[in-house]
Design a protein around this motif. Structure first.
Motif, PDB file in Angstrom:
ATOM      1  N   ASP A  25       8.655   3.884   0.787  1.00 17.44           N
ATOM      2  CA  ASP A  25       9.011   4.275   2.145  1.00 17.44           C
ATOM      3  C   ASP A  25       7.862   5.050   2.790  1.00 17.44           C
ATOM      4  O   ASP A  25       7.493   4.782   3.937  1.00 17.44           O
ATOM      5  CB  ASP A  25      10.293   5.111   2.127  1.00 17.44           C
ATOM      6  N   ALA A  26       7.284   5.979   2.040  1.00 17.67           N
ATOM      7  CA  ALA A  26       6.157   6.760   2.547  1.00 17.67           C
ATOM      8  C   ALA A  26       4.956   5.856   2.833  1.00 17.67           C
ATOM      9  O   ALA A  26       4.266   6.024   3.847  1.00 17.67           O
ATOM     10  CB  ALA A  26       5.777   7.846   1.547  1.00 17.67           C
ATOM     11  N   ALA A  27       4.718   4.895   1.958  1.00 16.52           N
ATOM     12  CA  ALA A  27       3.593   3.970   2.148  1.00 16.52           C
ATOM     13  C   ALA A  27       3.799   3.120   3.399  1.00 16.52           C
ATOM     14  O   ALA A  27       2.863   2.924   4.186  1.00 16.52           O
ATOM     15  CB  ALA A  27       3.427   3.069   0.920  1.00 16.52           C
ATOM     16  N   VAL A  28       5.017   2.616   3.591  1.00 13.84           N
ATOM     17  CA  VAL A  28       5.318   1.805   4.781  1.00 13.84           C
ATOM     18  C   VAL A  28       5.088   2.628   6.044  1.00 13.84           C
ATOM     19  O   VAL A  28       4.468   2.156   7.005  1.00 13.84           O
ATOM     20  CB  VAL A  28       6.773   1.264   4.729  1.00 13.84           C
ATOM     21  N   GLN A  29       5.558   3.868   6.040  1.00  8.43           N
ATOM     22  CA  GLN A  29       5.387   4.728   7.220  1.00  8.43           C
ATOM     23  C   GLN A  29       3.912   5.008   7.495  1.00  8.43           C
ATOM     24  O   GLN A  29       3.471   4.967   8.649  1.00  8.43           O
ATOM     25  CB  GLN A  29       6.152   6.033   7.038  1.00  8.43           C
ATOM     26  N   ALA A  30       3.159   5.263   6.437  1.00  5.61           N
ATOM     27  CA  ALA A  30       1.731   5.549   6.611  1.00  5.61           C
ATOM     28  C   ALA A  30       0.990   4.334   7.159  1.00  5.61           C
ATOM     29  O   ALA A  30       0.154   4.460   8.063  1.00  5.61           O
ATOM     30  CB  ALA A  30       1.125   5.978   5.278  1.00  5.61           C
ATOM     31  N   ILE A  31       1.292   3.156   6.634  1.00  8.13           N
ATOM     32  CA  ILE A  31       0.618   1.932   7.097  1.00  8.13           C
ATOM     33  C   ILE A  31       1.011   1.635   8.549  1.00  8.13           C
ATOM     34  O   ILE A  31       0.180   1.238   9.363  1.00  8.13           O
ATOM     35  CB  ILE A  31       0.966   0.739   6.179  1.00  8.13           C
ATOM     36  N   ALA A  32       2.297   1.854   8.867  1.00  3.43           N
ATOM     37  CA  ALA A  32       2.771   1.578  10.229  1.00  3.43           C
ATOM     38  C   ALA A  32       2.083   2.474  11.253  1.00  3.43           C
ATOM     39  O   ALA A  32       1.915   2.080  12.412  1.00  3.43           O
ATOM     40  CB  ALA A  32       4.287   1.759  10.292  1.00  3.43           C
ATOM     41  N   LEU A  33       1.668   3.674  10.838  1.00  6.50           N
ATOM     42  CA  LEU A  33       1.022   4.611  11.758  1.00  6.50           C
ATOM     43  C   LEU A  33      -0.482   4.362  11.917  1.00  6.50           C
ATOM     44  O   LEU A  33      -1.111   4.978  12.776  1.00  6.50           O
ATOM     45  CB  LEU A  33       1.258   6.052  11.280  1.00  6.50           C
ATOM     46  N   SER A  34      -1.047   3.481  11.104  1.00  7.27           N
ATOM     47  CA  SER A  34      -2.478   3.216  11.204  1.00  7.27           C
ATOM     48  C   SER A  34      -2.779   2.451  12.506  1.00  7.27           C
ATOM     49  O   SER A  34      -1.895   1.804  13.068  1.00  7.27           O
ATOM     50  CB  SER A  34      -2.965   2.425   9.983  1.00  7.27           C
ATOM     51  N   PRO A  35      -4.026   2.519  12.981  1.00  2.04           N
ATOM     52  CA  PRO A  35      -4.379   1.868  14.258  1.00  2.04           C
ATOM     53  C   PRO A  35      -4.091   0.359  14.284  1.00  2.04           C
ATOM     54  O   PRO A  35      -3.627  -0.155  15.280  1.00  2.04           O
ATOM     55  CB  PRO A  35      -5.877   2.127  14.393  1.00  2.04           C
ATOM     56  N   LEU A  36      -4.365  -0.316  13.172  1.00  5.30           N
ATOM     57  CA  LEU A  36      -4.076  -1.751  13.077  1.00  5.30           C
ATOM     58  C   LEU A  36      -3.220  -1.994  11.829  1.00  5.30           C
ATOM     59  O   LEU A  36      -3.744  -2.385  10.779  1.00  5.30           O
ATOM     60  CB  LEU A  36      -5.370  -2.565  12.976  1.00  5.30           C
ATOM     61  N   PRO A  37      -1.922  -1.768  11.932  1.00  9.46           N
ATOM     62  CA  PRO A  37      -1.073  -1.904  10.737  1.00  9.46           C
ATOM     63  C   PRO A  37      -1.035  -3.338  10.218  1.00  9.46           C
ATOM     64  O   PRO A  37      -1.009  -4.292  10.993  1.00  9.46           O
ATOM     65  CB  PRO A  37       0.297  -1.455  11.222  1.00  9.46           C
ATOM     66  N   ASP A  38      -1.088  -3.470   8.906  1.00  8.68           N
ATOM     67  CA  ASP A  38      -1.013  -4.775   8.241  1.00  8.68           C
ATOM     68  C   ASP A  38       0.460  -5.159   8.133  1.00  8.68           C
ATOM     69  O   ASP A  38       1.165  -4.727   7.235  1.00  8.68           O
ATOM     70  CB  ASP A  38      -1.660  -4.667   6.852  1.00  8.68           C
ATOM     71  N   MET A  39       0.936  -5.956   9.078  1.00  9.52           N
ATOM     72  CA  MET A  39       2.359  -6.289   9.142  1.00  9.52           C
ATOM     73  C   MET A  39       2.813  -7.107   7.928  1.00  9.52           C
ATOM     74  O   MET A  39       3.949  -6.987   7.497  1.00  9.52           O
ATOM     75  CB  MET A  39       2.674  -7.049  10.435  1.00  9.52           C
ATOM     76  N   LEU A  40       1.922  -7.916   7.375  1.00  7.38           N
ATOM     77  CA  LEU A  40       2.274  -8.697   6.187  1.00  7.38           C
ATOM     78  C   LEU A  40       2.503  -7.764   4.997  1.00  7.38           C
ATOM     79  O   LEU A  40       3.479  -7.923   4.251  1.00  7.38           O
ATOM     80  CB  LEU A  40       1.161  -9.702   5.880  1.00  7.38           C
ATOM     81  N   LEU A  41       1.631  -6.782   4.851  1.00  9.03           N
ATOM     82  CA  LEU A  41       1.791  -5.803   3.772  1.00  9.03           C
ATOM     83  C   LEU A  41       3.070  -4.992   3.967  1.00  9.03           C
ATOM     84  O   LEU A  41       3.820  -4.765   3.016  1.00  9.03           O
ATOM     85  CB  LEU A  41       0.578  -4.875   3.716  1.00  9.03           C
ATOM     86  N   ILE A  42       3.331  -4.585   5.193  1.00  6.99           N
ATOM     87  CA  ILE A  42       4.551  -3.833   5.483  1.00  6.99           C
ATOM     88  C   ILE A  42       5.781  -4.670   5.115  1.00  6.99           C
ATOM     89  O   ILE A  42       6.718  -4.169   4.492  1.00  6.99           O
ATOM     90  CB  ILE A  42       4.604  -3.393   6.961  1.00  6.99           C
ATOM     91  N   ALA A  43       5.779  -5.931   5.467  1.00  7.60           N
ATOM     92  CA  ALA A  43       6.907  -6.813   5.151  1.00  7.60           C
ATOM     93  C   ALA A  43       7.098  -6.937   3.644  1.00  7.60           C
ATOM     94  O   ALA A  43       8.230  -6.898   3.147  1.00  7.60           O
ATOM     95  CB  ALA A  43       6.701  -8.186   5.781  1.00  7.60           C
ATOM     96  N   ARG A  44       5.993  -7.070   2.910  1.00 10.48           N
ATOM     97  CA  ARG A  44       6.083  -7.169   1.441  1.00 10.48           C
ATOM     98  C   ARG A  44       6.651  -5.889   0.841  1.00 10.48           C
ATOM     99  O   ARG A  44       7.493  -5.932  -0.052  1.00 10.48           O
ATOM    100  CB  ARG A  44       4.703  -7.449   0.839  1.00 10.48           C
ATOM    101  N   LEU A  45       6.174  -4.747   1.335  1.00  8.75           N
ATOM    102  CA  LEU A  45       6.664  -3.467   0.824  1.00  8.75           C
ATOM    103  C   LEU A  45       8.137  -3.270   1.147  1.00  8.75           C
ATOM    104  O   LEU A  45       8.894  -2.755   0.328  1.00  8.75           O
ATOM    105  CB  LEU A  45       5.832  -2.315   1.391  1.00  8.75           C
ATOM    106  N   LYS A  46       8.552  -3.710   2.331  1.00 10.10           N
ATOM    107  CA  LYS A  46       9.967  -3.583   2.695  1.00 10.10           C
ATOM    108  C   LYS A  46      10.843  -4.469   1.810  1.00 10.10           C
ATOM    109  O   LYS A  46      11.950  -4.067   1.441  1.00 10.10           O
ATOM    110  CB  LYS A  46      10.173  -3.922   4.177  1.00 10.10           C
ATOM    111  N   ARG A  47      10.357  -5.661   1.471  1.00  8.42           N
ATOM    112  CA  ARG A  47      11.120  -6.526   0.554  1.00  8.42           C
ATOM    113  C   ARG A  47      11.235  -5.879  -0.818  1.00  8.42           C
ATOM    114  O   ARG A  47      12.286  -5.932  -1.458  1.00  8.42           O
ATOM    115  CB  ARG A  47      10.464  -7.907   0.437  1.00  8.42           C
ATOM    116  N   LYS A  48      10.155  -5.245  -1.269  1.00 11.97           N
ATOM    117  CA  LYS A  48      10.177  -4.566  -2.559  1.00 11.97           C
ATOM    118  C   LYS A  48      11.143  -3.378  -2.520  1.00 11.97           C
ATOM    119  O   LYS A  48      11.887  -3.132  -3.476  1.00 11.97           O
ATOM    120  CB  LYS A  48       8.762  -4.109  -2.929  1.00 11.97           C
ATOM    121  N   LYS A  49      11.134  -2.652  -1.395  1.00 12.22           N
ATOM    122  CA  LYS A  49      12.077  -1.533  -1.226  1.00 12.22           C
ATOM    123  C   LYS A  49      13.519  -2.025  -1.309  1.00 12.22           C
ATOM    124  O   LYS A  49      14.365  -1.392  -1.935  1.00 12.22           O
ATOM    125  CB  LYS A  49      11.869  -0.874   0.147  1.00 12.22           C
TER     126      LYS A  49
END
Length: 69
Positions: A25-49
């Protein structure tokens, strides 16, 4: 995981899974706040969550005794 594991092992596994879920959850939030968030990575992390949450629920169900009404 077997349904006949001792409760203390299930409790330890549950604590580990909850920590992993919080870390993701913390990793997803940190990536989402970056200037160019990697949406594919966020989606993978959310599936893992979600998979972790399912496992947490399964273990919690094992630890909760069945109450016959």
């Amino acid at each position: 995981m077997n349904d006949d594991q001792p409760e203390e092992l299930l409790q330890a596994k549950l604590a580990e899974l909850r920590q992993d879920h919080a870390d993701l959850d913390a990793a997803v939030q940190a990536i989402a706040l970056s200037p160019l968030p990697d949406m594919l990575l966020i989606a993978r992390l959310k599936r893992k969550k979600l998979a972790l949450k399912d496992e947490i629920t399964r273990i919690e169900d094992q630890l909760t005794p069945d109450i016959i009404a």
